[in-house]
Design an enzyme around this catalytic site. Structure first.
Site, short mmCIF file in Angstrom:
data_model
loop_
_atom_site.label_atom_id
_atom_site.label_comp_id
_atom_site.label_asym_id
_atom_site.label_seq_id
_atom_site.Cartn_x
_atom_site.Cartn_y
_atom_site.Cartn_z
N ASN A 196 137.48 28.24 142.68
CA ASN A 196 137.54 27.11 143.80
C ASN A 196 138.66 26.69 144.20
O ASN A 196 139.76 26.86 143.47
CB ASN A 196 136.74 25.95 143.18
CG ASN A 196 135.33 25.89 142.91
OD1 ASN A 196 134.57 26.80 143.48
ND2 ASN A 196 134.72 24.97 141.95
N ARG A 256 130.63 30.31 141.93
CA ARG A 256 131.32 31.16 140.90
C ARG A 256 130.50 32.01 140.03
O ARG A 256 130.90 33.24 139.64
CB ARG A 256 132.53 30.54 140.37
CG ARG A 256 133.53 29.99 141.35
CD ARG A 256 134.56 28.90 140.69
NE ARG A 256 133.99 27.84 140.47
CZ ARG A 256 134.32 27.34 139.20
NH1 ARG A 256 135.44 27.70 138.34
NH2 ARG A 256 133.63 26.25 138.71
#
Length: 88
Positions: free
Chosen positions: A36, A18
């Site tokens: 996520n 990320r």
């Protein structure tokens, strides 16, 4: 202007995917978000210049150094006029 929805499979959580996606999107000038998912995948929305979005999609197939991407589901979506790129 184009927009894509991605779901990235493999070892993609706990490997700075990320944060790396946020950095790469910023470098490319792509707006959107990344998060996520409970099933171990990473979900991402990217929108902006066609070439920049496609570059981020290509990047997602590799991810950061520690990631092991086994597949990426990519679908088109309508641009929403997002600004910035954030981790959710």
């Amino acid at each position: 202007m184009s927009a894509r929805h991605l779901v990235v499979h493999g070892t993609v959580q706990g490997v700075f995917f990320r944060a790396s996606a946020e950095q790469e999107a910023g470098r490319l000038g792509v707006a959107g978000w990344v998060r996520n998912r409970a099933d171990g995948t990473v979900e991402m929305v990217a929108e902006g210049d066609d070439d920049a979005v496609e570059a981020l999609v290509r990047w997602a197939h590799e991810g950061p150094r520690r990631a092991e991407v086994t597949g990426v589901d990519v679908s088109d979506r309508e641009p929403e006029g997002l600004s910035g790129f954030v981790q959710r």
